[in-house]
Design a protein around this motif. Sequence first.
Motif: not given
Length: 322
Positions: A255, A259, A284, A287, A290
């Motif tokens: 990440v 990001y 988000l 995210l 995930r």
Amino acid sequence: MAANAIDQTRRMLSLVTYLRERPGAHVADVARAFGITEDELISDLDVLPMCGTSFRGGDLLDIDTDGERIWWRNPDASGESTAEPLRLAADEATALLVAARAVATLPGLREGDRDALLRATAKLEAAAGEAAGASSRLSVTFESEGGVFADVDRAIAERRRLWLRYYSPARDELTERKVDPIRLFAVGHTYMEGWCHLSEARRTFRLDRVAEIRLLDERAEPPAIEPRDLSEGLVQPAAEDPEVVVEVGPGGRWVAEYYPHDSAEELEGGGLRITLRSPDPASLRRLALRLGREGRIVAPAELADSARSAAREALAGYGEQV
């Protein structure tokens, strides 16, 4: 209108000849001669020093600028006096021929470009000898993104409007829209920037998310828009965007690589506490889903609660508990 990728390549090739004949040329004069902004010219000049007859230092173009004038320190690097004849190994010739034939079959490729490519391929075949015969037994099939790229490139060149069916992951839906394309660019993936008539605003479209595309007979007339500066990446959060804190385990350290973030603090066990900003913090949640057990949103509290609720709903069908 910003140049597309093929036009930019042509321009940079012309720049080499132009600058070779004009030592100490003024930036403003060169930009005006090529019909581009000074920022676009400087961007080209940042790429040219990575080009040359080989990757040895002395063979690369040594071109720099002080912002006002352009200096070419080793103009002989591209001259006939020092450049060695290009010699391709059999595997290199085979790869080049296969790629050239594949590109020549792309739908939407301009006929002038296709003819030039076929002529160059024929010359290469004659020079390659036996390697040319081996390459004829190989073929490449492009994925759909290649065809989309060709259609967008043609639309930009011919100033034509596009019709798209586009997948939006944020809404998990396909939308139909008309777009006046502005430019193609690559930042990890290949994107088209254009004026979207559905949103009535500038939008960026990732080519591998285009489900269907058609060139329209309508003329593309995007409003005059200053091209976005992508030197810092595609996603560039603003200082006033809301702050989000995410904690990830060892399997979620990626990440911090993908990001843009303000800070990434090491945690025990190999994890990270990442502080980032987003104009749309709710996006988000995807995210967090995930990441699964490898990560969680810590702050703001309402976003953390929302992410947990989304996870519960996703797992409900499996009879699991969060």
